[in-house]
Design an enzyme around this catalytic site. Structure first.
Site, PDB file in Angstrom:
ATOM      1  CG  ASN A 110      39.723  40.502  37.354  1.00  0.00           C
ATOM      2  OD1 ASN A 110      40.451  40.744  38.316  1.00  0.00           O
ATOM      3  ND2 ASN A 110      38.435  40.816  37.323  1.00  0.00           N
ATOM      4  CE  LYS A 169      36.590  38.133  38.764  1.00  0.00           C
ATOM      5  NZ  LYS A 169      35.199  37.710  38.616  1.00  0.00           N
ATOM      6  CG  HIS A 219      35.179  43.735  37.775  1.00  0.00           C
ATOM      7  ND1 HIS A 219      34.288  43.042  38.555  1.00  0.00           N
ATOM      8  CD2 HIS A 219      35.651  42.852  36.860  1.00  0.00           C
ATOM      9  CE1 HIS A 219      34.237  41.788  38.136  1.00  0.00           C
ATOM     10  NE2 HIS A 219      35.053  41.646  37.113  1.00  0.00           N
ATOM     11  CD  GLU A 272      33.738  40.128  40.831  1.00  0.00           C
ATOM     12  OE1 GLU A 272      34.938  40.345  41.062  1.00  0.00           O
ATOM     13  OE2 GLU A 272      33.345  39.142  40.164  1.00  0.00           O
ATOM     14  CD  GLU A 286      34.195  41.380  33.016  1.00  0.00           C
ATOM     15  OE1 GLU A 286      34.895  40.382  32.854  1.00  0.00           O
ATOM     16  OE2 GLU A 286      34.186  42.028  34.080  1.00  0.00           O
ATOM     17  N   GLY A 339      31.581  34.445  36.639  1.00  0.00           N
ATOM     18  CA  GLY A 339      31.795  33.427  37.669  1.00  0.00           C
ATOM     19  C   GLY A 339      30.664  32.432  37.795  1.00  0.00           C
ATOM     20  CB  SER A 370      31.469  31.997  32.230  1.00  0.00           C
ATOM     21  OG  SER A 370      30.916  32.195  33.519  1.00  0.00           O
ATOM     22  N   GLY A 402      38.331  35.813  34.496  1.00  0.00           N
ATOM     23  CA  GLY A 402      38.515  35.606  35.930  1.00  0.00           C
ATOM     24  C   GLY A 402      38.941  34.183  36.227  1.00  0.00           C
TER      25      GLY A 402
HETATM   26  P1  PGA Z   1      34.917  34.963  35.190  1.00  0.00           P
HETATM   27  O1  PGA Z   1      35.178  36.491  35.627  1.00  0.00           O
HETATM   28  O2  PGA Z   1      35.794  34.694  34.000  1.00  0.00           O
HETATM   29  O3  PGA Z   1      35.308  34.149  36.393  1.00  0.00           O
HETATM   30  O4  PGA Z   1      33.481  34.848  34.855  1.00  0.00           O
HETATM   31  C1  PGA Z   1      35.323  37.488  34.659  1.00  0.00           C
HETATM   32  C2  PGA Z   1      35.536  38.823  35.317  1.00  0.00           C
HETATM   33  O5  PGA Z   1      34.863  39.110  36.325  1.00  0.00           O
HETATM   34  O6  PGA Z   1      36.366  39.637  34.867  1.00  0.00           O
END
Ligand code: PGA
Length: 245
Positions: free
Chosen positions: A7, A9, A93, A95, A161, A167, A206, A227
């Protein structure tokens, strides 16, 4: 089957995507039972699709609109995402829930529209830290998954998630992942019947090459939605390699 979904983003320009794909394709060899997919920002979907064509790497959208077409300024339809080369779409997602007001009410028609278009929806679910601390995790997930009773579409994937792990470098423990993935598997059977047993459930939050092998050992974990680590082609290749072991 395992899946490793990158992803991106809102990251990368065309030159970054080109460099990423060049490095990826120099080493990537498809492995039976391991799906590699990249979810780039919309303008890069045609770029990545063209570059990975024939390699076995799939391209997903990070979101798309439920309506087929019309006066929706700034939106992209499922058909447009597919036309640009996508075979799947991330939906819900955290976000998008947080910054774009996505709710079960907006996600239900999106899941239906994706499936009707032939795009595999990947429904993202997860609790916030406040919800986990208040012991509401499973209730929150039950509510987020409930739309699947009205849209028991196939194929579909679910990504768990935890919002507090996205993140942040703070990965969920294997015990937390085990509890939630077993719960999601049970919910899917209740909501969708027998096909619920086949739905891949990914973990995200993460994920790195350092922790992925451990996470993949957890029952009902079918891969990762990644991500930060997925922006680096060497790390993404490593994650694919780990998934193939
Ligand atoms: P991250 O994001 O691996 O940076 O924690 C995962 C995601 O939001 O899909």
């Amino acid at each position: 089957m395992r899946m490793v979904v990158a992803n991106w983003k809102m990251n990368h320009l065309r030159r970054d995507a080109e460099a990423f794909c060049a490095t990826l394709l120099a080493s990537y060899r498809p492995v039976d039972g391991v799906v590699a997919a990249i979810a780039p920002p919309f303008p890069l979907i045609p770029v990545v699709s063209r570059l990975v064509a024939g390699s076995g790497v799939r391209v997903y959208a990070q979101n798309a609109h439920a309506e087929a077409k019309g006066a929706y300024t700034g939106e992209v339809s499922m058909a447009m995402a597919m036309d640009a080369g996508c075979t799947g779409v991330l939906l819900g997602h955290s976000e998008r829930r947080q910054y774009n007001g996505e709710t079960e009410a907006t996600l239900l028609p999106k899941v239906k529209a994706a499936a009707a278009q032939g795009l595999m929806p990947m429904l993202c679910v997860g609790e916030t830290l406040a919800q986990r601390d208040a012991n509401e995790t499973l209730e929150v997930l039950r509510g987020q998954l409930a739309i699947l009773a009205q849209a028991p579409v196939s194929p579909i994937a679910v990504a768990y998630e935890p919002v507090w792990a996205i993140g942040t470098g703070r990965v969920a423990t294997v015990e937390q992942i085990a509890e939630v993935h077993a719960f999601i598997r049970k919910e899917l059977a209740t909501l969708m019947g027998a096909p619920g047993a086949q739905v891949p459930i990914l973990y995200g939050g993460s994920v790195t090459p350092e922790n992925f092998a451990e996470i993949l050992k957890v029952p009902h974990v079918a891969g990762g939605l990644v991500g930060g680590a997925s922006l680096d082609p060497a790390k993404y290749l490593k994650l694919l390699e780990i998934a193939s072991l």
